[in-house]
Design a protein around this motif. Structure first.
Motif, PDB file in Angstrom:
ATOM      1  N   THR A 196      -5.533   6.603  -5.095  1.00  0.00           N
ATOM      2  CA  THR A 196      -4.183   5.602  -5.297  1.00  0.00           C
ATOM      3  C   THR A 196      -5.037   4.869  -4.605  1.00  0.00           C
ATOM      4  OG1 THR A 196      -2.940   7.335  -5.461  1.00  0.00           O
ATOM      5  CG2 THR A 196      -2.339   4.325  -5.119  1.00  0.00           C
ATOM      6  N   ALA A 197      -5.273   3.597  -5.179  1.00  0.00           N
ATOM      7  CA  ALA A 197      -6.028   2.239  -4.748  1.00  0.00           C
ATOM      8  C   ALA A 197      -5.048   1.299  -4.002  1.00  0.00           C
ATOM      9  CB  ALA A 197      -6.621   1.649  -5.762  1.00  0.00           C
ATOM     10  N   SER A 198      -5.180   0.469  -2.999  1.00  0.00           N
ATOM     11  CA  SER A 198      -4.119  -0.079  -2.711  1.00  0.00           C
ATOM     12  C   SER A 198      -4.898  -1.531  -2.975  1.00  0.00           C
ATOM     13  CB  SER A 198      -4.562  -0.182  -1.011  1.00  0.00           C
ATOM     14  OG  SER A 198      -4.568   0.630   0.193  1.00  0.00           O
ATOM     15  N   PRO A 199      -3.756  -2.643  -2.546  1.00  0.00           N
ATOM     16  CA  PRO A 199      -3.892  -3.467  -3.630  1.00  0.00           C
ATOM     17  C   PRO A 199      -5.590  -3.932  -2.999  1.00  0.00           C
ATOM     18  CG  PRO A 199      -2.187  -3.618  -1.697  1.00  0.00           C
ATOM     19  CD  PRO A 199      -2.534  -2.596  -1.333  1.00  0.00           C
ATOM     20  N   LEU A 200      -5.733  -3.932  -1.870  1.00  0.00           N
ATOM     21  CA  LEU A 200      -8.048  -3.930  -2.038  1.00  0.00           C
ATOM     22  C   LEU A 200      -8.518  -2.814  -1.600  1.00  0.00           C
ATOM     23  CD1 LEU A 200      -7.310  -7.824  -0.064  1.00  0.00           C
ATOM     24  CD2 LEU A 200      -7.768  -7.387  -2.140  1.00  0.00           C
ATOM     25  N   VAL A 201      -9.155  -2.615  -2.590  1.00  0.00           N
ATOM     26  CA  VAL A 201     -10.305  -1.844  -2.296  1.00  0.00           C
ATOM     27  C   VAL A 201     -11.525  -2.187  -1.025  1.00  0.00           C
ATOM     28  CG1 VAL A 201      -9.468  -0.403  -4.450  1.00  0.00           C
ATOM     29  CG2 VAL A 201     -11.397  -1.876  -4.774  1.00  0.00           C
ATOM     30  N   TYR A 202     -12.050  -0.769  -0.481  1.00  0.00           N
ATOM     31  CA  TYR A 202     -12.791  -1.492  -0.027  1.00  0.00           C
ATOM     32  C   TYR A 202     -14.519  -0.822  -0.612  1.00  0.00           C
ATOM     33  CZ  TYR A 202     -16.910  -1.496   4.201  1.00  0.00           C
ATOM     34  OH  TYR A 202     -17.458  -1.464   4.661  1.00  0.00           O
ATOM     35  N   SER A 253       0.396  -0.760  -0.105  1.00  0.00           N
ATOM     36  CA  SER A 253       0.345   0.286   0.028  1.00  0.00           C
ATOM     37  C   SER A 253       0.428   1.349  -0.063  1.00  0.00           C
ATOM     38  CB  SER A 253      -1.031   0.108   1.148  1.00  0.00           C
ATOM     39  OG  SER A 253      -1.887  -0.917   0.921  1.00  0.00           O
ATOM     40  N   ALA A 254       1.619   1.032   0.867  1.00  0.00           N
ATOM     41  CA  ALA A 254       2.677   2.263   0.715  1.00  0.00           C
ATOM     42  C   ALA A 254       3.875   2.571  -0.220  1.00  0.00           C
ATOM     43  CB  ALA A 254       4.099   1.883   2.144  1.00  0.00           C
ATOM     44  N   GLY A 255       3.836   1.789  -1.199  1.00  0.00           N
ATOM     45  CA  GLY A 255       4.357   1.917  -2.599  1.00  0.00           C
ATOM     46  C   GLY A 255       3.908   1.947  -3.796  1.00  0.00           C
ATOM     47  N   ALA A 256       2.057   1.887  -3.343  1.00  0.00           N
ATOM     48  CA  ALA A 256       0.948   1.726  -4.815  1.00  0.00           C
ATOM     49  C   ALA A 256       1.236   3.268  -5.680  1.00  0.00           C
ATOM     50  CB  ALA A 256      -0.041   1.914  -3.853  1.00  0.00           C
ATOM     51  N   THR A 257       0.721   3.287  -6.965  1.00  0.00           N
ATOM     52  CA  THR A 257       0.566   4.246  -7.514  1.00  0.00           C
ATOM     53  C   THR A 257      -0.904   4.377  -8.519  1.00  0.00           C
ATOM     54  OG1 THR A 257       1.980   3.169  -8.915  1.00  0.00           O
ATOM     55  CG2 THR A 257       3.653   4.272  -7.569  1.00  0.00           C
ATOM     56  N   THR A 258       0.022   4.948  -8.993  1.00  0.00           N
ATOM     57  CA  THR A 258      -1.767   5.107 -10.587  1.00  0.00           C
ATOM     58  C   THR A 258      -1.500   5.615 -11.729  1.00  0.00           C
ATOM     59  OG1 THR A 258      -3.052   6.595  -8.254  1.00  0.00           O
ATOM     60  CG2 THR A 258      -3.957   6.516 -11.019  1.00  0.00           C
ATOM     61  N   PRO A 259      -1.593   4.163 -12.275  1.00  0.00           N
ATOM     62  CA  PRO A 259      -0.785   4.246 -13.816  1.00  0.00           C
ATOM     63  C   PRO A 259      -1.024   6.048 -14.023  1.00  0.00           C
ATOM     64  CG  PRO A 259      -3.223   2.614 -13.567  1.00  0.00           C
ATOM     65  CD  PRO A 259      -2.439   3.193 -12.298  1.00  0.00           C
ATOM     66  N   ASP A 260      -0.683   6.405 -14.917  1.00  0.00           N
ATOM     67  CA  ASP A 260      -0.611   7.682 -15.854  1.00  0.00           C
ATOM     68  C   ASP A 260      -1.821   7.400 -16.250  1.00  0.00           C
ATOM     69  OD1 ASP A 260       2.209   8.251 -14.567  1.00  0.00           O
ATOM     70  OD2 ASP A 260       3.142   7.497 -15.437  1.00  0.00           O
ATOM     71  N   ASP A 261      -1.972   6.803 -17.148  1.00  0.00           N
ATOM     72  CA  ASP A 261      -3.087   7.057 -18.295  1.00  0.00           C
ATOM     73  C   ASP A 261      -4.224   6.501 -17.924  1.00  0.00           C
ATOM     74  OD1 ASP A 261      -2.254   4.552 -17.945  1.00  0.00           O
ATOM     75  OD2 ASP A 261      -1.786   4.228 -20.189  1.00  0.00           O
ATOM     76  N   LEU A 262      -4.309   6.166 -16.578  1.00  0.00           N
ATOM     77  CA  LEU A 262      -6.091   6.074 -15.710  1.00  0.00           C
ATOM     78  C   LEU A 262      -6.568   7.090 -15.206  1.00  0.00           C
ATOM     79  CD1 LEU A 262      -7.266   3.592 -14.244  1.00  0.00           C
ATOM     80  CD2 LEU A 262      -6.459   4.921 -12.237  1.00  0.00           C
ATOM     81  N   ALA A 263      -7.822   7.648 -16.227  1.00  0.00           N
ATOM     82  CA  ALA A 263      -8.355   7.991 -17.130  1.00  0.00           C
ATOM     83  C   ALA A 263     -10.196   7.806 -16.385  1.00  0.00           C
ATOM     84  CB  ALA A 263      -9.010   9.068 -18.110  1.00  0.00           C
ATOM     85  N   VAL A 264     -11.616   8.720 -16.030  1.00  0.00           N
ATOM     86  CA  VAL A 264     -12.144   9.143 -15.429  1.00  0.00           C
ATOM     87  C   VAL A 264     -13.552   9.175 -16.148  1.00  0.00           C
ATOM     88  CG1 VAL A 264     -12.323   9.738 -13.872  1.00  0.00           C
ATOM     89  CG2 VAL A 264     -13.853   7.706 -14.256  1.00  0.00           C
ATOM     90  N   GLU A 265     -14.594   8.922 -16.321  1.00  0.00           N
ATOM     91  CA  GLU A 265     -15.609   9.865 -17.486  1.00  0.00           C
ATOM     92  C   GLU A 265     -17.019   9.697 -16.554  1.00  0.00           C
ATOM     93  OE1 GLU A 265     -15.544   9.755 -21.594  1.00  0.00           O
ATOM     94  OE2 GLU A 265     -16.455   7.565 -21.129  1.00  0.00           O
ATOM     95  N   VAL A 266     -17.631  10.581 -15.891  1.00  0.00           N
ATOM     96  CA  VAL A 266     -19.052  10.257 -15.311  1.00  0.00           C
ATOM     97  C   VAL A 266     -20.189  11.809 -16.140  1.00  0.00           C
ATOM     98  CG1 VAL A 266     -20.539  10.444 -13.505  1.00  0.00           C
ATOM     99  CG2 VAL A 266     -18.365   9.670 -13.490  1.00  0.00           C
ATOM    100  N   ALA A 284     -12.076   0.137  -9.418  1.00  0.00           N
ATOM    101  CA  ALA A 284     -10.751   1.749  -9.053  1.00  0.00           C
ATOM    102  C   ALA A 284     -11.477   2.507  -7.775  1.00  0.00           C
ATOM    103  CB  ALA A 284     -10.096   1.985 -10.564  1.00  0.00           C
ATOM    104  N   PRO A 285     -11.009   2.684  -7.704  1.00  0.00           N
ATOM    105  CA  PRO A 285     -12.237   3.872  -6.110  1.00  0.00           C
ATOM    106  C   PRO A 285     -11.919   5.508  -6.812  1.00  0.00           C
ATOM    107  CG  PRO A 285      -9.643   3.356  -5.963  1.00  0.00           C
ATOM    108  CD  PRO A 285     -10.359   2.948  -6.709  1.00  0.00           C
ATOM    109  N   VAL A 286     -13.128   6.084  -6.747  1.00  0.00           N
ATOM    110  CA  VAL A 286     -13.414   7.314  -7.903  1.00  0.00           C
ATOM    111  C   VAL A 286     -13.848   7.945  -6.868  1.00  0.00           C
ATOM    112  CG1 VAL A 286     -14.619   8.438  -9.617  1.00  0.00           C
ATOM    113  CG2 VAL A 286     -13.580   6.040  -9.748  1.00  0.00           C
ATOM    114  N   VAL A 287     -14.059   9.028  -6.882  1.00  0.00           N
ATOM    115  CA  VAL A 287     -15.137  10.339  -6.166  1.00  0.00           C
ATOM    116  C   VAL A 287     -15.170  10.732  -6.515  1.00  0.00           C
ATOM    117  CG1 VAL A 287     -14.842  12.003  -4.309  1.00  0.00           C
ATOM    118  CG2 VAL A 287     -12.910   9.840  -4.283  1.00  0.00           C
TER     119      VAL A 287
END
Length: 615
Positions: free
Chosen positions: A458-464, A243-256, A285-288
């Motif tokens: 940024t997502a942890s290995p498991l998302v709630y 979790s401490a070393g988790a990153t978000t992919p550069d090309d990850l995108a969301v549309e709503v 993938a978590p989204v706010v």
């Protein structure tokens, strides 16, 4: 003349028995004849089947399994739609059968063991209640019980999804099933995999070391406790590190799109900020989603819910208290709602329109309806709007990468009349039949752009993933449909009655001297049962329990009674669409045979480990 008599026992002097009187030869001939007759019968049946298929222009085979299915399934364990193949549909049905079978085995074991112990309780009430439970359920057909659970309980008693009961822990219960929070693997899960592998290796190593240590000490002990504890520490530490070393992919995108209530998380490979054809969806993938100001719209309606008529109710998508800063419900057409007030059952999403007849400023029973022409009517068909500010919801995309929100429109405050207690003339009344569709009829839309802020934490290995109800169905978490619940409860409760009798008989089969000896050693009644009596009873209980577990798996083929898409029901659908009933039923036979053999093998291994080896 002297004659030499044959010596007794001399093999050279025995008379040869004719083959038609030789018992061994007759047994072999009988078996050969049986095999030939059985083979001839099978050949005759095979020829009749192939001839009939040829006459119907159908060829026996399995080539159709790769064809497009063309139908959807109400319950899917893995992604499936109408464009997938028949083979994938059958696999989905098999997985659904496994899901309900495994859950049923666990549930019926818990119920059965508890009831079996209660059958021997010194408490008269517990003993009689468990006896009535066992006798009633064992002597009632399973099909009747499944229909009862589905139509009389699960579909009739819970409220509609728009008014779902919120249980502790974020659990929703409604007419469409149960939704629970759940953990899913995110795009960073692979960072945790090496640690999980290390934890597994550690578990094995510590177990073997601890087992050898216990054997050398010649003292009782459990090697699993230390092994599980060390493995949990390794896995937990690895999760924190991943979790401490988790990153978000550069090309990850969301549309709503709030006006449509849909969106998606995807890999924006071309960098244009829009999801194009071929761009991969990202599941879990978590989204706010943050909307500074917007509006929700609905109409009042008369509904039948939980076997009761509910008059003049309105229901917006459920908005939790912590998801908004300010919310206000108003009438969209104030002149049509003259004299009506609003009472909230669950502010600000669910309420009732009423006319304050006694002028006390509160909603009293009967004020949400009136009698006209001898019929009781409610104030249905009136438009309402919720003006909401500061809406924020954390979502987790589903396994298709999709996210869902309530359907918003742009805020319009001018010309609206606040409904909370303000009076304005009466109107818009209607009967029950006219109001059933009013809640869901199309309402006015606006073309204004709704300001939306999107964030990809940024997502942890498991998302709630928490469940929500953006419209009339659940989104997020894990969903247990009403057919699944009806089938699970019916199978588990029915089988638990038989398991209870097996447990009762196993406990009573333990010699009476065993609990007496335990008491002589100073053990309490509870200690005597769990340490002396029940472990010995398990050796008697498990063999017949295996048969009950297999019966539960095979009885799941009654799922068609509660519209659950199990292996048998899906296979029948494939047979109806293709006409290949012979090959489909071959698949069904092989499938259930394979499930039974696998379950039997695993449980027989457990039984062998518990068997008492005598000298």
């Amino acid at each position: 003349m002297n004659r030499t008599l044959p010596r007794p026992g001399d093999p050279h002097n025995r008379e040869r028995i004719p083959f038609y009187r030789n018992v061994k030869t007759i047994a072999i001939l009988a078996q050969l004849i049986f095999v030939l007759v059985a083979g001839a019968a099978l050949f005759y049946l095979w020829r009749n089947v192939t001839t009939g298929l040829a006459a119907s222009n159908l060829a026996f085979g399995f080539g159709y399994l790769d064809d497009r299915a063309g139908f959807n399934l109400g319950e899917t364990t893995i992604p499936f739609d109408a464009s997938n193949s028949y083979l994938r549909a059958i696999v989905v049905g098999m997985l659904n059968t496994l899901k309900v079978g495994l859950a049923g085995v666990v549930l019926c074991s818990i119920l059965g063991v508890s009831l079996g112990v209660m059958r021997l309780s010194a408490n008269w009430l517990l003993r009689m209640l468990s006896t009535m439970y066992v006798e009633l359920l064992r002597n009632t057909p399973l099909a009747v019980q499944l229909i009862f659970w589905y139509y009389a309980i699960i579909l009739a008693i819970p409220p509609r999804s728009e008014n779902a009961v919120l249980l502790p822990g974020g659990i929703f219960l409604s007419q469409i099933g149960i939704a629970l929070p759940w953990l899913y693997p995110s795009y960073n899960f692979d960072r945790w995999l090496p640690w999980l592998l290390a934890a597994l290796l550690t578990l094995v190593a510590v177990y073997l070391w601890r087992r050898r240590q216990i054997a050398r000490s010649q003292r009782p002990g459990n090697p699993w406790l230390a092994a599980l504890a060390v493995a949990a520490v390794v896995a937990g530490g690895g999760y924190l590190a991943a979790s401490a070393g988790a990153t978000t992919p550069d090309d990850l995108a969301v549309e709503v799109s709030p006006s449509r209530g849909t969106g998606s998380v995807y890999i924006d490979s071309d960098g244009d900020g829009m999801r194009g054809r071929g761009e991969e969806a990202v599941p879990f993938a978590p989204v706010v989603v943050t909307i500074p100001a917007a509006r929700l719209q609905t109409n009042s309606a008369n509904l039948i819910e939980s076997q009761e008529v509910v008059y003049s109710t309105f229901r917006f998508p459920l908005i939790a208290n912590g998801e908004y800063e300010e919310a206000e419900v108003v009438f969209r057409e104030p002149e049509e709602a003259e004299g009506l007030s609003i009472h909230f059952e669950r502010y600000p999403s669910i309420g009732t329109l009423y006319r304050d007849e006694n002028g006390n400023g509160e909603f009293d029973e009967g004020e949400n309806s009136y009698v006209e022409d001898g019929f009781r009517r409610g104030y249905n068909g009136l438009g309402l709007a919720m003006n909401i500010e500061g809406f924020e919801r954390r979502l987790v995309s589903d396994r298709s990468g999709e996210v869902r929100t309530p359907i918003f429109t742009a805020p319009q405050l001018e010309g609206d009349q606040a409904g909370g207690g303000e009076e304005a003339g009466a109107g818009g009344a209607g009967g029950l039949a006219g109001g059933l569709g009013a809640l869901f009829q199309p309402v006015e839309r606006t073309t204004s752009v709704i300001e939306t802020e999107l964030e990809l934490p940024t997502a942890s290995p498991l998302v709630y993933s928490e469940a929500s109800i953006p419209r009339s169905s659940y989104f997020g978490g894990v969903r247990l449909s009403t057919p699944f619940l009806a089938l699970l409860l019916g199978l588990a409760i029915y089988t638990s009655a038989f398991v209870a009798e097996i447990v009762r008989g196993g406990i009573q089969a333990v010699p009476l001297g065993q609990p007496e000896a335990a008491k002589a050693l100073g053990l309490s009644g509870v200690q005597s049962f769990f340490l002396v009596v029940f472990p010995q009873a398990l050796r008697i209980i498990i063999p017949p329990m295996i048969s009950q577990y297999l019966n539960l798996i095979k009885n799941s083929s009654l799922a068609i009674l509660v519209t659950f898409s199990d292996f048998f029901q899906v296979s029948n659908t494939v047979g109806n669409q293709t006409g290949q009933f012979i090959s489909v039923y071959v698949i069904i036979l092989i499938g259930y045979l394979g499930l039974s053999l696998i379950f039997s093998l695993l449980l027989n291994v457990v039984n062998a480990r518990l068997t008492l080896v005598e000298r």
